[in-house]
Design a protein around this motif. Structure first.
Motif, PDB file in Angstrom:
ATOM      1  N   GLN A  54     -17.705  43.141   6.046  1.00 57.53           N
ATOM      2  CA  GLN A  54     -16.604  42.705   5.200  1.00 57.53           C
ATOM      3  C   GLN A  54     -15.844  43.911   4.665  1.00 57.53           C
ATOM      4  OE1 GLN A  54     -18.439  38.603   3.269  1.00 57.53           O
ATOM      5  NE2 GLN A  54     -18.430  40.451   2.064  1.00 57.53           N
ATOM      6  N   LYS A  55     -14.533  43.773   4.593  1.00 54.67           N
ATOM      7  CA  LYS A  55     -13.685  44.815   4.040  1.00 54.67           C
ATOM      8  C   LYS A  55     -12.774  44.205   2.976  1.00 54.67           C
ATOM      9  CE  LYS A  55     -15.061  48.083   6.883  1.00 54.67           C
ATOM     10  NZ  LYS A  55     -15.848  49.250   6.401  1.00 54.67           N
ATOM     11  N   GLY A  56     -12.800  44.799   1.806  1.00 56.07           N
ATOM     12  CA  GLY A  56     -11.903  44.351   0.752  1.00 56.07           C
ATOM     13  C   GLY A  56     -12.443  43.257  -0.133  1.00 56.07           C
ATOM     14  N   VAL A  57     -13.624  42.738   0.148  1.00 54.86           N
ATOM     15  CA  VAL A  57     -14.168  41.648  -0.661  1.00 54.86           C
ATOM     16  C   VAL A  57     -14.576  42.154  -2.046  1.00 54.86           C
ATOM     17  CG1 VAL A  57     -16.064  39.986  -0.875  1.00 54.86           C
ATOM     18  CG2 VAL A  57     -14.890  40.267   1.309  1.00 54.86           C
ATOM     19  N   ASP A  58     -15.286  43.295  -2.091  1.00 50.19           N
ATOM     20  CA  ASP A  58     -15.718  43.817  -3.387  1.00 50.19           C
ATOM     21  C   ASP A  58     -14.524  44.235  -4.243  1.00 50.19           C
ATOM     22  OD1 ASP A  58     -15.110  45.825  -1.631  1.00 50.19           O
ATOM     23  OD2 ASP A  58     -16.717  47.179  -2.254  1.00 50.19           O
ATOM     24  N   ALA A  59     -13.477  44.788  -3.594  1.00 49.48           N
ATOM     25  CA  ALA A  59     -12.280  45.173  -4.348  1.00 49.48           C
ATOM     26  C   ALA A  59     -11.583  43.955  -4.928  1.00 49.48           C
ATOM     27  CB  ALA A  59     -11.315  45.949  -3.447  1.00 49.48           C
ATOM     28  N   ALA A  60     -11.545  42.861  -4.148  1.00 45.70           N
ATOM     29  CA  ALA A  60     -10.919  41.636  -4.637  1.00 45.70           C
ATOM     30  C   ALA A  60     -11.717  41.042  -5.798  1.00 45.70           C
ATOM     31  CB  ALA A  60     -10.800  40.621  -3.499  1.00 45.70           C
ATOM     32  N   MET A  61     -13.033  41.094  -5.715  1.00 40.24           N
ATOM     33  CA  MET A  61     -13.868  40.591  -6.811  1.00 40.24           C
ATOM     34  C   MET A  61     -13.663  41.432  -8.078  1.00 40.24           C
ATOM     35  SD  MET A  61     -17.536  39.483  -5.133  1.00 40.24           S
ATOM     36  CE  MET A  61     -18.082  38.745  -6.679  1.00 40.24           C
ATOM     37  N   HIS A  62     -13.600  42.751  -7.893  1.00 36.46           N
ATOM     38  CA  HIS A  62     -13.384  43.648  -9.030  1.00 36.46           C
ATOM     39  C   HIS A  62     -12.046  43.335  -9.701  1.00 36.46           C
ATOM     40  CE1 HIS A  62     -11.891  47.330 -10.978  1.00 36.46           C
ATOM     41  NE2 HIS A  62     -13.158  47.616 -11.212  1.00 36.46           N
ATOM     42  N   ALA A  63     -10.994  43.175  -8.923  1.00 37.19           N
ATOM     43  CA  ALA A  63      -9.671  42.906  -9.484  1.00 37.19           C
ATOM     44  C   ALA A  63      -9.649  41.573 -10.222  1.00 37.19           C
ATOM     45  CB  ALA A  63      -8.623  42.915  -8.370  1.00 37.19           C
ATOM     46  N   GLU A  64     -10.280  40.551  -9.632  1.00 39.09           N
ATOM     47  CA  GLU A  64     -10.294  39.227 -10.269  1.00 39.09           C
ATOM     48  C   GLU A  64     -11.091  39.251 -11.559  1.00 39.09           C
ATOM     49  OE1 GLU A  64      -8.407  35.945 -10.181  1.00 39.09           O
ATOM     50  OE2 GLU A  64      -8.724  36.586  -8.111  1.00 39.09           O
ATOM     51  N   LEU A  65     -12.224  39.921 -11.536  1.00 38.68           N
ATOM     52  CA  LEU A  65     -13.079  39.988 -12.716  1.00 38.68           C
ATOM     53  C   LEU A  65     -12.369  40.667 -13.880  1.00 38.68           C
ATOM     54  CD1 LEU A  65     -15.808  39.751 -14.162  1.00 38.68           C
ATOM     55  CD2 LEU A  65     -16.544  41.833 -12.978  1.00 38.68           C
ATOM     56  N   THR A  66     -11.765  41.816 -13.635  1.00 40.34           N
ATOM     57  CA  THR A  66     -11.100  42.538 -14.715  1.00 40.34           C
ATOM     58  C   THR A  66      -9.867  41.785 -15.222  1.00 40.34           C
ATOM     59  OG1 THR A  66      -9.915  43.839 -13.035  1.00 40.34           O
ATOM     60  CG2 THR A  66     -11.920  44.795 -13.946  1.00 40.34           C
ATOM     61  N   GLU A  67      -9.144  41.115 -14.315  1.00 43.44           N
ATOM     62  CA  GLU A  67      -7.951  40.377 -14.728  1.00 43.44           C
ATOM     63  C   GLU A  67      -8.327  39.164 -15.583  1.00 43.44           C
ATOM     64  OE1 GLU A  67      -3.728  40.016 -14.766  1.00 43.44           O
ATOM     65  OE2 GLU A  67      -5.111  41.603 -14.135  1.00 43.44           O
ATOM     66  N   LEU A  68      -9.363  38.466 -15.212  1.00 50.69           N
ATOM     67  CA  LEU A  68      -9.810  37.305 -15.987  1.00 50.69           C
ATOM     68  C   LEU A  68     -10.262  37.737 -17.381  1.00 50.69           C
ATOM     69  CD1 LEU A  68     -11.847  35.441 -13.215  1.00 50.69           C
ATOM     70  CD2 LEU A  68      -9.717  34.643 -14.266  1.00 50.69           C
ATOM     71  N   ALA A  69     -11.004  38.856 -17.438  1.00 49.92           N
ATOM     72  CA  ALA A  69     -11.484  39.337 -18.735  1.00 49.92           C
ATOM     73  C   ALA A  69     -10.324  39.818 -19.600  1.00 49.92           C
ATOM     74  CB  ALA A  69     -12.494  40.455 -18.518  1.00 49.92           C
ATOM     75  N   ARG A  70      -9.379  40.541 -19.023  1.00 48.65           N
ATOM     76  CA  ARG A  70      -8.244  41.062 -19.768  1.00 48.65           C
ATOM     77  C   ARG A  70      -7.397  39.926 -20.347  1.00 48.65           C
ATOM     78  NH1 ARG A  70      -5.986  43.532 -15.899  1.00 48.65           N
ATOM     79  NH2 ARG A  70      -7.137  45.495 -16.172  1.00 48.65           N
ATOM     80  N   ASN A  71      -7.254  38.854 -19.591  1.00 49.27           N
ATOM     81  CA  ASN A  71      -6.445  37.716 -20.041  1.00 49.27           C
ATOM     82  C   ASN A  71      -7.227  36.719 -20.878  1.00 49.27           C
ATOM     83  OD1 ASN A  71      -4.122  38.646 -18.714  1.00 49.27           O
ATOM     84  ND2 ASN A  71      -4.707  37.661 -16.795  1.00 49.27           N
ATOM     85  N   ARG A  72      -8.493  37.039 -21.156  1.00 51.43           N
ATOM     86  CA  ARG A  72      -9.358  36.157 -21.951  1.00 51.43           C
ATOM     87  C   ARG A  72      -9.356  34.734 -21.408  1.00 51.43           C
ATOM     88  NH1 ARG A  72     -10.859  39.001 -26.317  1.00 51.43           N
ATOM     89  NH2 ARG A  72      -9.545  40.757 -26.978  1.00 51.43           N
ATOM     90  N   ALA A  73      -9.495  34.643 -20.100  1.00 50.74           N
ATOM     91  CA  ALA A  73      -9.491  33.333 -19.448  1.00 50.74           C
ATOM     92  C   ALA A  73     -10.819  32.614 -19.610  1.00 50.74           C
ATOM     93  CB  ALA A  73      -9.181  33.503 -17.955  1.00 50.74           C
ATOM     94  N   CYS A  74     -11.851  33.335 -20.024  1.00 47.97           N
ATOM     95  CA  CYS A  74     -13.171  32.718 -20.155  1.00 47.97           C
ATOM     96  C   CYS A  74     -14.002  33.532 -21.138  1.00 47.97           C
ATOM     97  CB  CYS A  74     -13.866  32.666 -18.794  1.00 47.97           C
ATOM     98  SG  CYS A  74     -14.069  34.295 -18.045  1.00 47.97           S
ATOM     99  N   SER A  75     -15.100  32.908 -21.567  1.00 48.82           N
ATOM    100  CA  SER A  75     -16.032  33.615 -22.439  1.00 48.82           C
ATOM    101  C   SER A  75     -17.235  34.137 -21.675  1.00 48.82           C
ATOM    102  CB  SER A  75     -16.519  32.681 -23.550  1.00 48.82           C
ATOM    103  OG  SER A  75     -17.175  31.542 -22.992  1.00 48.82           O
ATOM    104  N   ASP A  76     -17.538  33.515 -20.529  1.00 51.99           N
ATOM    105  CA  ASP A  76     -18.699  33.899 -19.726  1.00 51.99           C
ATOM    106  C   ASP A  76     -18.305  33.962 -18.250  1.00 51.99           C
ATOM    107  OD1 ASP A  76     -21.522  33.320 -21.505  1.00 51.99           O
ATOM    108  OD2 ASP A  76     -19.694  32.309 -22.196  1.00 51.99           O
ATOM    109  N   VAL A  77     -18.806  34.997 -17.579  1.00 46.77           N
ATOM    110  CA  VAL A  77     -18.599  35.134 -16.134  1.00 46.77           C
ATOM    111  C   VAL A  77     -19.960  35.199 -15.461  1.00 46.77           C
ATOM    112  CG1 VAL A  77     -17.843  36.689 -14.297  1.00 46.77           C
ATOM    113  CG2 VAL A  77     -16.343  36.239 -16.213  1.00 46.77           C
ATOM    114  N   VAL A  78     -20.106  34.389 -14.417  1.00 45.50           N
ATOM    115  CA  VAL A  78     -21.325  34.434 -13.601  1.00 45.50           C
ATOM    116  C   VAL A  78     -20.988  35.171 -12.312  1.00 45.50           C
ATOM    117  CG1 VAL A  78     -23.013  33.083 -12.308  1.00 45.50           C
ATOM    118  CG2 VAL A  78     -22.217  32.277 -14.552  1.00 45.50           C
TER     119      VAL A  78
END
Length: 407
Positions: free
Chosen positions: A96-120
């Motif tokens: 796989q190429k780019g999967v970990d980068a996409a997960m990193h971007a999604e995780l930080t964006e969700l946290a920055r926008n306070r879209a949730c209180s918990d991430v699994v």
């Protein structure tokens, strides 16, 4: 906000599940009930975090980022978003190429926008450590889930484990709710047994006009010789390949530089190339009258139907080759005005007129069936597509045959 989000690294989840259940990380060794898996992830996340689920993000690789049948099924499920990275082959292995980068971007964006209180996070990749740390700095609780390791050891980055707020292990009992190891016979895994409908097409006799006298037939092996009966030890015995009409592979070999020309009868038919004749023909050959008059699906489809077809393809059709052939045939037959075409078509079995067959394969290509195949649909997939077409074609005929008659 008081809700949870699940980020799944499908390569890790299913690869580790395959190692646990089948002894090796190949996803081809397991079967997955994706509906049950998504429901189990949702139930476990809401139970562990005590928060309602907002969304499950499914991160996976695909050749050229073209959705595969499993991705098509997943992305239309409620509360599921599919993100695809590239899948490349190197040294005989897929990566796989780019999967970990996409997960990193999604995780930080969700946290920055306070879209949730918990991430699994369902992953083992240490490259997600910076994203996990950034999410924690934004006040998000990070739950790290591991798949039970086959050897009892860690199958996750130790730094990732150390940084997580909570950690859970998805054990064998939980995994087997939705994942099963494929049953194998013998030492090596045999190829999957073809459906009876596909076997019927493979064993269908060629028309007499396509067969040359034995002394004129080429010596090349056909693409699919008949299956051999099993030997006493359970292994299939090899039998000599029967001589027959040229296959597309034969033609490629004959056209290679330095190849000796081989004479074939002008009426010889390429067995799996519909009603196209021998390739060495001068000029353009017109289609036979009985097939030239057959309308294509595109000619029979209105703009409104085209929109509805696309909607069905996106939301309902999973992309299994056999299913694709059935869907195409059902639409084509239901829109035919002149039903005499069906009678003529039935006399051509197992071949499909070239103009219809080409449209059928182009339709199948929408579902990612070209992946891994250098822009060619795999031979077995082509048989399955055409078998699905003929199966759907036989349904009305069978219903008519068994219909009760009036006294």
């Amino acid at each position: 906000m008081d809700r949870c989000i699940v980020l799944v690294d499908a390569g890790y989840l299913l690869g580790a599940a395959a190692s646990l259940l089948a002894g090796e990380p190949s996803r081809s060794r397991i079967t997955v009930d994706h509906t049950a898996l998504i429901q189990a992830l949702r139930d476990r996340a809401e139970s562990d975090t005590e928060r309602p689920l907002l969304r499950i993000y499914w991160f996976d690789g695909a050749p050229d980022r073209v959705p595969q049948p499993e991705h098509r099924r997943l992305r239309v499920m409620p509360r599921v978003t599919v993100r695809l990275g590239a899948l490349t082959r190197s040294d005989g292995r897929w990566a796989q190429k780019g999967v970990d980068a996409a997960m990193h971007a999604e995780l930080t964006e969700l946290a920055r926008n306070r879209a949730c209180s918990d991430v699994v996070l369902v992953t083992g990749d240490g490259d997600l450590l910076p994203g996990m740390m950034a999410a924690k700095e934004h006040g998000v609780a990070v739950h790290l889930w591991a798949v039970q390791a086959a050897d009892g050891d860690y199958n996750q980055s130790e730094d990732l484990v150390a940084e997580a707020d909570e950690r859970r292990v998805l054990d064998r009992a939980w995994i087997t709710q939705a994942v099963r190891a494929k049953e194998l016979t013998g030492v090596c895994a045999p190829p999957p047994a073809p459906r009876p409908e596909i076997a019927a097409i493979l064993s269908a006799p060629l028309p007499e006009s396509a067969l040359a006298p034995s002394d004129e037939r080429p010596a090349e092996r056909p693409a699919h010789p008949p299956a051999a009966p099993p030997a006493e030890n359970g292994a299939a015995e090899r039998i000599p390949a029967a001589k027959g009409v040229p296959t597309p592979k034969d033609l490629a070999a004959l056209r290679a530089p330095g190849a000796q020309p081989v004479q074939h009868p002008a009426t010889a038919t390429l067995r799996w190339s519909s009603d196209k004749g021998w390739v060495d023909r001068p000029g353009t050959v017109s289609e036979p009258p009985e097939t030239a008059s057959m309308p294509t699906l595109a000619q029979l489809t209105t703009a409104e139907q085209r929109w509805a077809d696309r909607e069905e393809d996106i939301t309902t059709v999973g992309g299994d080759p056999y299913e694709v052939g059935q869907v195409f045939a059902r639409r084509w037959m239901s829109r035919l005005g002149d039903q005499s075409h069906l009678q003529r078509l039935s006399q051509m079995y197992p071949r499909i007129p070239h103009r219809i067959d080409g449209e059928l394969l182009r339709y199948a290509a929408r579902f990612g069936l070209l992946a891994h195949k250098d822009d060619q649909i795999d031979e077995h997939d082509r048989y399955a597509i055409r078998a699905g077409f003929w199966r759907e074609f036989d349904v009305p005929a069978a219903a008519e045959t068994h219909a009760p008659t009036a006294d």
